[in-house]
Design a protein around this motif. Structure first.
Motif, PDB file in Angstrom:
ATOM      1  N   LEU A  35      -3.794   1.478  -2.998  1.00  0.00           N
ATOM      2  CA  LEU A  35      -2.660   1.023  -3.792  1.00  0.00           C
ATOM      3  C   LEU A  35      -2.057   2.170  -4.593  1.00  0.00           C
ATOM      4  O   LEU A  35      -2.765   3.100  -4.988  1.00  0.00           O
ATOM      5  CB  LEU A  35      -3.091  -0.094  -4.739  1.00  0.00           C
ATOM      6  N   PRO A  36      -0.756   2.121  -4.887  1.00  0.00           N
ATOM      7  CA  PRO A  36      -0.157   3.145  -5.747  1.00  0.00           C
ATOM      8  C   PRO A  36      -0.830   3.169  -7.117  1.00  0.00           C
ATOM      9  O   PRO A  36      -1.144   2.111  -7.682  1.00  0.00           O
ATOM     10  CB  PRO A  36       1.306   2.700  -5.857  1.00  0.00           C
ATOM     11  N   PRO A  37      -1.053   4.337  -7.688  1.00  0.00           N
ATOM     12  CA  PRO A  37      -1.826   4.428  -8.937  1.00  0.00           C
ATOM     13  C   PRO A  37      -1.064   3.978 -10.181  1.00  0.00           C
ATOM     14  O   PRO A  37      -1.687   3.622 -11.175  1.00  0.00           O
ATOM     15  CB  PRO A  37      -2.167   5.914  -9.025  1.00  0.00           C
ATOM     16  N   CYS A  38       0.260   4.011 -10.152  1.00  0.00           N
ATOM     17  CA  CYS A  38       1.053   3.687 -11.351  1.00  0.00           C
ATOM     18  C   CYS A  38       2.066   2.604 -11.019  1.00  0.00           C
ATOM     19  O   CYS A  38       3.255   2.893 -10.811  1.00  0.00           O
ATOM     20  CB  CYS A  38       1.750   4.936 -11.887  1.00  0.00           C
ATOM     21  N   GLY A  63      -8.604   1.893  -2.777  1.00  0.00           N
ATOM     22  CA  GLY A  63      -8.065   3.235  -2.707  1.00  0.00           C
ATOM     23  C   GLY A  63      -6.709   3.350  -2.045  1.00  0.00           C
ATOM     24  O   GLY A  63      -6.201   4.471  -1.877  1.00  0.00           O
ATOM     25  N   GLU A  89      -7.226  -4.522  -5.454  1.00  0.00           N
ATOM     26  CA  GLU A  89      -7.976  -3.314  -5.127  1.00  0.00           C
ATOM     27  C   GLU A  89      -9.194  -3.643  -4.264  1.00  0.00           C
ATOM     28  O   GLU A  89      -9.586  -2.851  -3.391  1.00  0.00           O
ATOM     29  CB  GLU A  89      -8.412  -2.601  -6.413  1.00  0.00           C
ATOM     30  N   THR A  97       0.826  -1.210   0.000  1.00  0.00           N
ATOM     31  CA  THR A  97       0.000   0.000   0.000  1.00  0.00           C
ATOM     32  C   THR A  97       0.861   1.260   0.000  1.00  0.00           C
ATOM     33  O   THR A  97       2.037   1.235   0.385  1.00  0.00           O
ATOM     34  CB  THR A  97      -0.942   0.044   1.209  1.00  0.00           C
ATOM     35  N   VAL A  98       0.249   2.363  -0.420  1.00  0.00           N
ATOM     36  CA  VAL A  98       0.952   3.643  -0.414  1.00  0.00           C
ATOM     37  C   VAL A  98       1.390   4.005   1.001  1.00  0.00           C
ATOM     38  O   VAL A  98       2.534   4.423   1.234  1.00  0.00           O
ATOM     39  CB  VAL A  98       0.046   4.747  -0.998  1.00  0.00           C
TER      40      VAL A  98
END
Length: 283
Positions: free
Chosen positions: A127-130, A125, A120, A51-52
């Motif tokens: 997880l890193p987007p890229c 919401g 996901e 996760t971020v």
């Protein structure tokens, strides 16, 4: 002189659960490690979490050492060990993420739409987007200030292919999901043949004779000094699980048998999913 420091991300709740899980009990993802091997000036990180938020905490952990991160080594292709890479690499743009060549395609497979949708669903919401994939190692060694860190192919663990990182100068083995320390083992993607191969992977690990073993999944504050004991306990878990499945009955019977023998391990949701998968596979 090398040093090993371990960052442990504690158990974290997941949003989606498998059928049959008692929703009165919390479903969690197991505590996970990212390990820093460092010298006087430079460092190598083993795995990068998922996760971020936890990857950001990991970057703070690395920064606090004052060392220059040169490499992130990804032990295997499960997303919970590398989806945090974009956060880490943004914080340390000179570092390079690498994995064994055979691991890279598996990691790429984790970034397909259906698999990412699964992750996901567990961590909406978060997880890193890229997401990024590690590149293939050019050689079977990572250099750190004149010391050799050696990726060791083990084949089957909770997925295949898998590896660990051997640090010969410290008699240590770091990372990967070959042995588990105090946490239920992820067997949902294994059958009898895979579990037999996994026992062989544990033999490969034991042959390195580590004095210290940092596993990919272990609770905060876990004792890493009894490597032989951790390996033996993982062997017993695999053989007990196989015996419980072969005894017939149901997933609930497997869970009861494993809790009787290994109920002190953390993350019972892992056991639930692993047991259920054996019966979904066979009918």
């Amino acid at each position: 002189m090398l040093t090993i420091d371990v960052f442990t991300s504690d158990y974290k709740p997941i949003a989606a659960t498998a059928p049959g899980w008692d929703t009165g009990a919390p479903a969690t993802w197991p505590a996970s490690t990212a390990t820093l091997v460092h010298g006087r000036r430079e460092a190598v990180l083993v795995d990068a979490l998922i996760t971020v938020e936890e990857a950001r905490r990991l970057t703070g952990f690395v920064r606090a050492t004052g060392k220059t991160l040169t490499t992130v080594y990804v032990t295997h292709g499960h997303a919970d060990h590398f989806l945090g890479l974009p956060v880490v690499l943004e914080a340390f743009p000179e570092a390079e993420a690498v994995a064994l060549p055979e691991v890279v395609p598996h990691a790429e497979g984790q970034l397909t739409a259906p698999v990412l949708a699964y992750w996901e669903s567990l961590f909406p919401g978060a997880l890193p987007p890229c997401p990024v994939v590690p590149r293939a190692l050019d050689e079977d060694v990572i250099h750190l200030e004149g010391h050799e860190l050696r990726p060791v192919r083990v084949g089957q663990s909770d997925t295949d292919p898998s590896s660990v990182l051997h640090v010969p100068d410290l008699d240590a083995v770091v990372g990967g999901d070959v042995a588990y320390n105090g946490i239920h083992m992820w067997l949902a993607q294994t059958d009898s043949r895979a579990r037999e191969r996994w026992l062989g992977a544990l033999d490969t690990l034991a042959a390195l004779r580590p004095a210290r073993l940092v596993t990919g999944h272990q609770p905060p504050g876990a004792d890493e000094g009894d490597a032989a004991g951790i390996i033996d306990a993982s062997r017993r878990y695999l053989t007990d699980f196989e015996a419980a499945v072969r005894a017939g009955g149901s997933a609930a019977d497997v869970v009861r048998a494993m809790n009787a023998a290994h109920g002190g391990r953390g993350n019972p949701y892992t056991l639930h999913v692993s047991a259920a998968a054996q019966y979904a596979r066979t009918g």
